[in-house]
Write a protein that holds these residues in place. Sequence first.
Motif, PDB file in Angstrom:
ATOM      1  N   GLN A 112       2.626   3.359   4.172  1.00 51.80           N
ATOM      2  CA  GLN A 112       1.255   3.184   4.629  1.00 51.80           C
ATOM      3  C   GLN A 112       1.094   1.967   5.534  1.00 51.80           C
ATOM      4  N   SER A 113       2.160   1.174   5.690  1.00 52.30           N
ATOM      5  CA  SER A 113       2.003  -0.133   6.318  1.00 52.30           C
ATOM      6  C   SER A 113       2.930  -0.371   7.499  1.00 52.30           C
ATOM      7  N   ARG A 114       3.749   0.601   7.861  1.00 54.68           N
ATOM      8  CA  ARG A 114       4.763   0.449   8.918  1.00 54.68           C
ATOM      9  C   ARG A 114       5.840  -0.548   8.544  1.00 54.68           C
ATOM     10  N   VAL A 115       5.892  -0.986   7.279  1.00 54.83           N
ATOM     11  CA  VAL A 115       6.946  -1.893   6.818  1.00 54.83           C
ATOM     12  C   VAL A 115       8.156  -1.048   6.457  1.00 54.83           C
ATOM     13  N   ASN A 116       9.203  -1.119   7.267  1.00 55.24           N
ATOM     14  CA  ASN A 116      10.360  -0.234   7.111  1.00 55.24           C
ATOM     15  C   ASN A 116      11.649  -1.006   7.369  1.00 55.24           C
ATOM     16  N   PRO A 117      12.187  -1.689   6.341  1.00 57.35           N
ATOM     17  CA  PRO A 117      13.378  -2.516   6.555  1.00 57.35           C
ATOM     18  C   PRO A 117      14.636  -1.737   6.912  1.00 57.35           C
ATOM     19  N   ILE A 118      14.675  -0.446   6.616  1.00 57.14           N
ATOM     20  CA  ILE A 118      15.853   0.345   6.972  1.00 57.14           C
ATOM     21  C   ILE A 118      16.075   0.330   8.485  1.00 57.14           C
ATOM     22  N   LEU A 119      14.985   0.237   9.260  1.00 59.93           N
ATOM     23  CA  LEU A 119      15.114   0.173  10.710  1.00 59.93           C
ATOM     24  C   LEU A 119      15.858  -1.084  11.141  1.00 59.93           C
ATOM     25  N   GLU A 120      15.716  -2.166  10.369  1.00 64.26           N
ATOM     26  CA  GLU A 120      16.457  -3.388  10.679  1.00 64.26           C
ATOM     27  C   GLU A 120      17.950  -3.167  10.483  1.00 64.26           C
ATOM     28  N   ILE A 121      18.292  -2.591   9.343  1.00 63.48           N
ATOM     29  CA  ILE A 121      19.700  -2.392   9.020  1.00 63.48           C
ATOM     30  C   ILE A 121      20.364  -1.470  10.035  1.00 63.48           C
ATOM     31  N   MET A 122      19.602  -0.484  10.526  1.00 62.69           N
ATOM     32  CA  MET A 122      20.142   0.464  11.490  1.00 62.69           C
ATOM     33  C   MET A 122      19.947   0.001  12.938  1.00 62.69           C
ATOM     34  N   GLU A 123      19.331  -1.185  13.104  1.00 63.64           N
ATOM     35  CA  GLU A 123      19.080  -1.760  14.421  1.00 63.64           C
ATOM     36  C   GLU A 123      18.285  -0.805  15.313  1.00 63.64           C
ATOM     37  N   MET A 124      17.204  -0.275  14.740  1.00 62.24           N
ATOM     38  CA  MET A 124      16.304   0.599  15.476  1.00 62.24           C
ATOM     39  C   MET A 124      14.982  -0.117  15.689  1.00 62.24           C
ATOM     40  N   GLU A 125      14.282   0.245  16.750  1.00 67.13           N
ATOM     41  CA  GLU A 125      12.961  -0.320  16.982  1.00 67.13           C
ATOM     42  C   GLU A 125      11.986   0.196  15.924  1.00 67.13           C
ATOM     43  N   HIS A 126      10.969  -0.591  15.657  1.00 66.69           N
ATOM     44  CA  HIS A 126       9.988  -0.167  14.661  1.00 66.69           C
ATOM     45  C   HIS A 126       9.168   0.991  15.206  1.00 66.69           C
ATOM     46  N   GLY A 127       9.286   2.124  14.515  1.00 67.36           N
ATOM     47  CA  GLY A 127       8.554   3.307  14.933  1.00 67.36           C
ATOM     48  C   GLY A 127       7.848   3.994  13.794  1.00 67.36           C
ATOM     49  N   GLY A 161       0.760  -1.238   0.000  1.00 67.43           N
ATOM     50  CA  GLY A 161       0.000   0.000   0.000  1.00 67.43           C
ATOM     51  C   GLY A 161       0.791   1.287   0.000  1.00 67.43           C
ATOM     52  N   ASP A 162       2.131   1.217   0.046  1.00 66.12           N
ATOM     53  CA  ASP A 162       2.929   2.436   0.066  1.00 66.12           C
ATOM     54  C   ASP A 162       2.686   3.262  -1.200  1.00 66.12           C
ATOM     55  N   LEU A 163       2.812   4.578  -1.056  1.00 65.27           N
ATOM     56  CA  LEU A 163       2.598   5.507  -2.160  1.00 65.27           C
ATOM     57  C   LEU A 163       3.934   6.046  -2.651  1.00 65.27           C
ATOM     58  N   TYR A 164       4.074   6.193  -3.962  1.00 69.58           N
ATOM     59  CA  TYR A 164       5.289   6.741  -4.566  1.00 69.58           C
ATOM     60  C   TYR A 164       4.923   7.895  -5.486  1.00 69.58           C
ATOM     61  N   LYS A 165       5.846   8.839  -5.583  1.00 67.62           N
ATOM     62  CA  LYS A 165       5.704   9.889  -6.581  1.00 67.62           C
ATOM     63  C   LYS A 165       7.087  10.432  -6.918  1.00 67.62           C
ATOM     64  N   ILE A 166       7.211  11.005  -8.098  1.00 71.46           N
ATOM     65  CA  ILE A 166       8.454  11.639  -8.527  1.00 71.46           C
ATOM     66  C   ILE A 166       8.228  13.149  -8.564  1.00 71.46           C
TER      67      ILE A 166
END
Length: 329
Positions: A218-233, A194-199
Amino acid sequence: GVNRSGAKAPAVHLGDQVLGSEGAQMEDPAVTLVRGDYFERLNIDPERAAAIVKAGPNVTDLRYLLHQHVLNVPFGNLALHEMPGEDVPAIPRWHLKPTLEVHTSLRKLIYHRREGFCWEINFCFAWLLRSLGYHVRLAVANVITPGGPIPGHLVLFVDDLDPSGAILVDPGFGDHVRELVVMPTGTATCGMIGDLYKIETVHAYGERFNSSLMRARQSRVNPILEIMEMEHGSPEHAPFEPLYIFNTNDDLDWHSDDFAMGLAAVLTDVPENLFMQKRFVLLPTTSGYHFMGRNYYKRISKGLEVERKSNLSEAEWRALLAEKIGVVL
């Protein structure tokens, strides 16, 4: 698909015949063979693959190929790290090191069935698309960070399929761009999460970059938080934020100095380089992703952690890597 990690890649010429801007001359049987193995790597059955070859370039197949690539070829940095040999054979650092040589990346992704960086993944996808007759341009991108844009990314533009302009295609970004986005100012909605993109057109970066890809999670799916070892926020329905900047006019050679500089940046062993800090592999799913960290595995679905295995031995880690992500070291 069958694990072909021990298979020998056939010799294939990967020069202008395949990687030229006007697409491939498909009389070369080696190209046909490698392309067939590529389809298998993407979990595309032979009947569907034959239909794609026969149909020629079109938006429907391009979107399908992008989705299959995102869901079957992991993003990761294992080659940058030594794999310890506690209870399994050790694997030295730089084994299958990322490169700008397309034939090497094809062998790694298809026949070794390994993960890759954007340079490997997007160069290989450009090869596949050009072998099918798509008109593909290569472009450099700088990733937006809190400290400003940094080099280290490559994107693809596909021409002649949409009357509005070229289509941005990018299966190789670690924070995956799961949809096609039409340039110069198109929008798209991810059919998976469901994420939205635009240029957007930008003027703040001089003449080198004229556009920015924006995303609203739109979905709280954020893999960058994994790579940076941050909690899902990440909140649901977040505002648009820039992912990276690029130039819609780029049509670079795969040995471009811009690409060499970008690859060198992600291979530099400095503390601020996230790719050097820890090993990881990320494979998207239709609702989230699988993630392997230093010594743990987790699965995210719809923004929630639904599975975790921690404090893994090296043998356990590699077994989960094979089971969940399909990578056999």
